[in-house]
Design a protein around this motif. Structure first.
Motif, PDB file in Angstrom:
ATOM      1  N   CYS A  60       0.829  -1.209   0.000  1.00 15.03           N
ATOM      2  CA  CYS A  60       0.000   0.000   0.000  1.00 15.03           C
ATOM      3  C   CYS A  60       0.864   1.260   0.000  1.00 15.03           C
ATOM      4  O   CYS A  60       1.917   1.283   0.620  1.00 15.03           O
ATOM      5  CB  CYS A  60      -0.861   0.024   1.261  1.00 15.03           C
ATOM      6  N   THR A  61       0.361   2.295  -0.625  1.00 14.47           N
ATOM      7  CA  THR A  61       0.956   3.616  -0.444  1.00 14.47           C
ATOM      8  C   THR A  61       0.188   4.326   0.674  1.00 14.47           C
ATOM      9  O   THR A  61      -0.932   3.933   1.004  1.00 14.47           O
ATOM     10  CB  THR A  61       0.833   4.440  -1.724  1.00 14.47           C
ATOM     11  N   PRO A  62       0.747   5.378   1.254  1.00 13.13           N
ATOM     12  CA  PRO A  62      -0.015   6.129   2.261  1.00 13.13           C
ATOM     13  C   PRO A  62      -1.358   6.622   1.722  1.00 13.13           C
ATOM     14  O   PRO A  62      -2.361   6.591   2.449  1.00 13.13           O
ATOM     15  CB  PRO A  62       0.929   7.297   2.596  1.00 13.13           C
ATOM     16  N   SER A  63      -1.412   7.044   0.483  1.00 17.11           N
ATOM     17  CA  SER A  63      -2.683   7.560  -0.051  1.00 17.11           C
ATOM     18  C   SER A  63      -3.704   6.439  -0.218  1.00 17.11           C
ATOM     19  O   SER A  63      -4.892   6.618   0.083  1.00 17.11           O
ATOM     20  CB  SER A  63      -2.463   8.309  -1.364  1.00 17.11           C
ATOM     21  N   ARG A  64      -3.274   5.255  -0.669  1.00 15.07           N
ATOM     22  CA  ARG A  64      -4.234   4.132  -0.792  1.00 15.07           C
ATOM     23  C   ARG A  64      -4.670   3.639   0.580  1.00 15.07           C
ATOM     24  O   ARG A  64      -5.820   3.234   0.766  1.00 15.07           O
ATOM     25  CB  ARG A  64      -3.616   3.008  -1.626  1.00 15.07           C
ATOM     26  N   ALA A  65      -3.773   3.670   1.550  1.00 17.22           N
ATOM     27  CA  ALA A  65      -4.177   3.298   2.916  1.00 17.22           C
ATOM     28  C   ALA A  65      -5.240   4.270   3.426  1.00 17.22           C
ATOM     29  O   ALA A  65      -6.226   3.857   4.055  1.00 17.22           O
ATOM     30  CB  ALA A  65      -2.960   3.284   3.840  1.00 17.22           C
ATOM     31  N   ALA A  66      -5.048   5.553   3.153  1.00 16.03           N
ATOM     32  CA  ALA A  66      -6.057   6.543   3.568  1.00 16.03           C
ATOM     33  C   ALA A  66      -7.375   6.301   2.829  1.00 16.03           C
ATOM     34  O   ALA A  66      -8.462   6.445   3.413  1.00 16.03           O
ATOM     35  CB  ALA A  66      -5.537   7.950   3.309  1.00 16.03           C
ATOM     36  N   ASP A  67      -7.300   5.918   1.555  1.00 17.85           N
ATOM     37  CA  ASP A  67      -8.527   5.593   0.801  1.00 17.85           C
ATOM     38  C   ASP A  67      -9.271   4.438   1.477  1.00 17.85           C
ATOM     39  O   ASP A  67     -10.505   4.454   1.582  1.00 17.85           O
ATOM     40  CB  ASP A  67      -8.186   5.172  -0.637  1.00 17.85           C
ATOM     41  N   ILE A  68      -8.527   3.420   1.903  1.00 20.79           N
ATOM     42  CA  ILE A  68      -9.151   2.247   2.532  1.00 20.79           C
ATOM     43  C   ILE A  68      -9.804   2.645   3.859  1.00 20.79           C
ATOM     44  O   ILE A  68     -10.909   2.196   4.176  1.00 20.79           O
ATOM     45  CB  ILE A  68      -8.108   1.119   2.697  1.00 20.79           C
ATOM     46  N   ILE A  69      -9.146   3.506   4.613  1.00 21.05           N
ATOM     47  CA  ILE A  69      -9.751   4.004   5.858  1.00 21.05           C
ATOM     48  C   ILE A  69     -11.057   4.744   5.541  1.00 21.05           C
ATOM     49  O   ILE A  69     -12.076   4.561   6.221  1.00 21.05           O
ATOM     50  CB  ILE A  69      -8.773   4.942   6.593  1.00 21.05           C
ATOM     51  N   GLU A  70     -11.036   5.577   4.515  1.00 20.80           N
ATOM     52  CA  GLU A  70     -12.241   6.345   4.175  1.00 20.80           C
ATOM     53  C   GLU A  70     -13.365   5.420   3.701  1.00 20.80           C
ATOM     54  O   GLU A  70     -14.541   5.728   3.870  1.00 20.80           O
ATOM     55  CB  GLU A  70     -11.901   7.379   3.096  1.00 20.80           C
ATOM     56  N   THR A  71     -13.008   4.282   3.122  1.00 21.74           N
ATOM     57  CA  THR A  71     -14.017   3.355   2.604  1.00 21.74           C
ATOM     58  C   THR A  71     -14.544   2.433   3.696  1.00 21.74           C
ATOM     59  O   THR A  71     -15.755   2.171   3.754  1.00 21.74           O
ATOM     60  CB  THR A  71     -13.406   2.502   1.470  1.00 21.74           C
ATOM     61  N   TYR A  72     -13.653   1.939   4.554  1.00 25.11           N
ATOM     62  CA  TYR A  72     -14.046   0.894   5.507  1.00 25.11           C
ATOM     63  C   TYR A  72     -14.079   1.357   6.960  1.00 25.11           C
ATOM     64  O   TYR A  72     -14.449   0.584   7.839  1.00 25.11           O
ATOM     65  CB  TYR A  72     -13.105  -0.314   5.371  1.00 25.11           C
ATOM     66  N   GLY A  73     -13.675   2.589   7.231  1.00 25.53           N
ATOM     67  CA  GLY A  73     -13.715   3.087   8.601  1.00 25.53           C
ATOM     68  C   GLY A  73     -12.426   2.820   9.357  1.00 25.53           C
ATOM     69  O   GLY A  73     -11.474   2.232   8.822  1.00 25.53           O
ATOM     70  N   ASP A  74     -12.395   3.250  10.614  1.00 22.82           N
ATOM     71  CA  ASP A  74     -11.146   3.207  11.389  1.00 22.82           C
ATOM     72  C   ASP A  74     -11.188   2.224  12.553  1.00 22.82           C
ATOM     73  O   ASP A  74     -10.346   2.271  13.443  1.00 22.82           O
ATOM     74  CB  ASP A  74     -10.777   4.614  11.886  1.00 22.82           C
ATOM     75  N   ASP A  75     -12.179   1.347  12.581  1.00 23.90           N
ATOM     76  CA  ASP A  75     -12.233   0.349  13.651  1.00 23.90           C
ATOM     77  C   ASP A  75     -11.387  -0.879  13.296  1.00 23.90           C
ATOM     78  O   ASP A  75     -11.409  -1.343  12.149  1.00 23.90           O
ATOM     79  CB  ASP A  75     -13.675  -0.124  13.893  1.00 23.90           C
ATOM     80  N   ARG A  76     -10.692  -1.429  14.272  1.00 23.54           N
ATOM     81  CA  ARG A  76      -9.929  -2.667  14.127  1.00 23.54           C
ATOM     82  C   ARG A  76      -8.963  -2.629  12.946  1.00 23.54           C
ATOM     83  O   ARG A  76      -8.821  -3.604  12.211  1.00 23.54           O
ATOM     84  CB  ARG A  76     -10.879  -3.872  13.985  1.00 23.54           C
ATOM     85  N   ILE A  77      -8.324  -1.489  12.730  1.00 24.43           N
ATOM     86  CA  ILE A  77      -7.375  -1.380  11.617  1.00 24.43           C
ATOM     87  C   ILE A  77      -6.212  -0.487  12.028  1.00 24.43           C
ATOM     88  O   ILE A  77      -6.385   0.431  12.828  1.00 24.43           O
ATOM     89  CB  ILE A  77      -8.091  -0.842  10.352  1.00 24.43           C
ATOM     90  N   MET A  78      -5.033  -0.793  11.525  1.00 20.85           N
ATOM     91  CA  MET A  78      -3.840  -0.001  11.821  1.00 20.85           C
ATOM     92  C   MET A  78      -2.930   0.018  10.593  1.00 20.85           C
ATOM     93  O   MET A  78      -3.208  -0.665   9.602  1.00 20.85           O
ATOM     94  CB  MET A  78      -3.125  -0.533  13.061  1.00 20.85           C
ATOM     95  N   VAL A  79      -1.885   0.827  10.651  1.00 22.55           N
ATOM     96  CA  VAL A  79      -0.932   0.898   9.543  1.00 22.55           C
ATOM     97  C   VAL A  79       0.475   0.662  10.071  1.00 22.55           C
ATOM     98  O   VAL A  79       0.768   0.978  11.229  1.00 22.55           O
ATOM     99  CB  VAL A  79      -0.977   2.253   8.801  1.00 22.55           C
ATOM    100  N   ASN A  80       1.328   0.088   9.214  1.00 21.53           N
ATOM    101  CA  ASN A  80       2.703  -0.190   9.638  1.00 21.53           C
ATOM    102  C   ASN A  80       3.658   0.013   8.475  1.00 21.53           C
ATOM    103  O   ASN A  80       3.234   0.106   7.313  1.00 21.53           O
ATOM    104  CB  ASN A  80       2.810  -1.613  10.202  1.00 21.53           C
ATOM    105  N   SER A  81       4.948   0.039   8.805  1.00 17.31           N
ATOM    106  CA  SER A  81       5.966   0.207   7.761  1.00 17.31           C
ATOM    107  C   SER A  81       6.497  -1.134   7.279  1.00 17.31           C
ATOM    108  O   SER A  81       6.986  -1.230   6.146  1.00 17.31           O
ATOM    109  CB  SER A  81       7.134   1.038   8.292  1.00 17.31           C
ATOM    110  N   ALA A  82       6.422  -2.164   8.142  1.00 20.69           N
ATOM    111  CA  ALA A  82       7.064  -3.448   7.863  1.00 20.69           C
ATOM    112  C   ALA A  82       8.494  -3.257   7.362  1.00 20.69           C
ATOM    113  O   ALA A  82       9.001  -4.049   6.567  1.00 20.69           O
ATOM    114  CB  ALA A  82       6.242  -4.305   6.900  1.00 20.69           C
ATOM    115  N   GLY A  83       9.147  -2.199   7.833  1.00 18.42           N
ATOM    116  CA  GLY A  83      10.526  -1.960   7.435  1.00 18.42           C
ATOM    117  C   GLY A  83      11.387  -3.196   7.672  1.00 18.42           C
ATOM    118  O   GLY A  83      11.280  -3.846   8.703  1.00 18.42           O
ATOM    119  N   ASP A  84      12.226  -3.536   6.691  1.00 14.99           N
ATOM    120  CA  ASP A  84      13.051  -4.744   6.815  1.00 14.99           C
ATOM    121  C   ASP A  84      14.356  -4.566   6.066  1.00 14.99           C
ATOM    122  O   ASP A  84      14.831  -3.448   5.909  1.00 14.99           O
ATOM    123  CB  ASP A  84      12.268  -5.979   6.346  1.00 14.99           C
ATOM    124  N   TRP A  85      14.945  -5.657   5.570  1.00 20.16           N
ATOM    125  CA  TRP A  85      16.256  -5.587   4.924  1.00 20.16           C
ATOM    126  C   TRP A  85      16.135  -5.173   3.452  1.00 20.16           C
ATOM    127  O   TRP A  85      17.149  -4.931   2.794  1.00 20.16           O
ATOM    128  CB  TRP A  85      16.980  -6.934   5.037  1.00 20.16           C
TER     129      TRP A  85
END
Lengths: 78, 276
Positions: B196-221
């Motif tokens: 996901c990009t930050p903008s698509r994640a925001a789109d998903i929040i706007e579509t499905y709401g903010d309950d039981r959902i979070m965002v992460n970086s999953a930063g790795d190698w």
């Protein structure tokens, strides 16, 4: 949604224009290169994804995701 | 704004990343066990990895004032080796009482193979027997839709599983609904190309709401950005969303889910300052 459609369009217009240009240029680059990938499944999926952009519903992103997804078979674990 | 990165592989990152994350408001991270870029050859390789996650990494995070939590498992990619996986699963209970361990994860599927399904079910069984939370990795790219559906099917097979004690990660536009409709928590990973990009994640929040959902970086190698959550915060602000709504997604929701673990001994940043 706290923004109007016009506000969103103002914000994303140049960015989306640039992305569409990048898609066009990428397909041109493939066409200019040697060999033929017209029957490559990936090209077919890219073209199907581009076609989905032209529809007027509000779930284009989900439908494009599904174009690039393997099929799920209901009852696989029965 | 304070935030928690609920999925980031800090052992792959340098100490400067902790410092940058802290300066941008990160107060805690949760680090699932994962594939380190190569297949490990023995159960002792995993034991050393788990010691790093439970002993050294919390110390290193603490140098920047970041609280570190973690999850134990053998990841889906290495789960193709069933015999090694079973040795690792048998060893995991050695670590479940460590102070920063929140549960079993990130388990899941990679290529949706029968062996991966076998080990996924055995991890779930361990989590049920030990009353642990579960954090789930869903596959990448073309495997994601099918794999996420299969994971949900397997979770529903086990009547002991309580959906509100399971977090399904890396959801996107085509998988968020199946996770949420069954009562699971879910998370979106901010990778610019493959997730996901930050903008698509925001789109998903706007579509499905903010309950039981979070965002992460999953930063790795690999190419990734451990400061991706602040990018999401900025995108939400740019769209005019309230600070309260943003805080719920990046701070309060991870707190609510992680608090279901008896090992989540989180000190709020306000309290940390009072404690000196």
């Amino acid at each position: 949604m706290s923004q109007s459609a016009e506000q969103v369009l103002d914000q994303v217009y140049l960015e989306v224009r640039a992305k569409i240009l990048e898609v066009g240029a990428s397909l041109d680059r493939i066409s200019r290169s040697s060999g033929d990938v017209a029957s490559d499944e990936r090209i077919q999926k890219l073209l199907a994804g581009i076609e989905a952009l032209g529809t007027s519903d509000d779930n284009r992103a989900e439908r494009i995701q599904l174009i690039f997804s393997d099929d799920y078979v209901d009852g696989w674990n029965q | 704004m304070y935030f928690i990165d609920p999925h980031v592989h800090m052992i792959s990152r340098v100490t400067d990343d902790y410092e940058r994350m802290a300066r941008m408001g990160c107060v805690a991270v949760s680090e699932p066990a994962f594939w380190a870029g190569f297949d490990r050859g023995s159960v002792d390789g995993f034991r050393d990895y788990f010691r790093q996650l439970t002993e050294f990494e919390p110390t290193r995070a603490g140098w920047s004032g970041v609280q570190h939590f973690t999850w134990m498992c053998i990841n889906a990619k290495e789960a193709e080796n069933v015999s090694l996986s079973r040795e690792v699963i048998a060893m995991i209970p050695e670590f479940l009482d460590k102070a920063n361990v929140l549960g079993i994860g990130e388990i899941g599927l990679n290529k949706n193979t029968p062996n991966e399904c076998t080990i996924f079910r055995e991890h779930v069984d361990l989590a049920m027997k030990t009353n642990e939370l579960i954090l789930i990795h869903t596959p990448h790219l073309q495997d994601k839709f099918k794999g996420t559906r299969m994971i949900v099917d397997m979770l529903l097979e086990d009547t002991r599983v309580q959906p509100d004690r399971v977090l399904i990660d890396h959801v996107e536009e085509h998988t968020v609904r199946v996770a949420r409709d069954h009562g699971f928590w879910c998370a979106m990973t901010l990778y610019p190309v493959t997730k996901c990009t930050p903008s698509r994640a925001a789109d998903i929040i706007e579509t499905y709401g903010d309950d039981r959902i979070m965002v992460n970086s999953a930063g790795d190698w690999g190419p990734s950005n451990p400061c991706a959550v602040p990018d999401f915060i900025q995108e939400m602000r740019r769209r005019g969303h309230s600070e309260a709504k943003i805080k719920k997604i990046v701070y309060e929701n991870p707190l609510e889910f992680f608090s279901k673990s008896c090992n989540f001994n989180f000190t709020p940043p306000e309290q940390q300052r009072l404690d000196g």
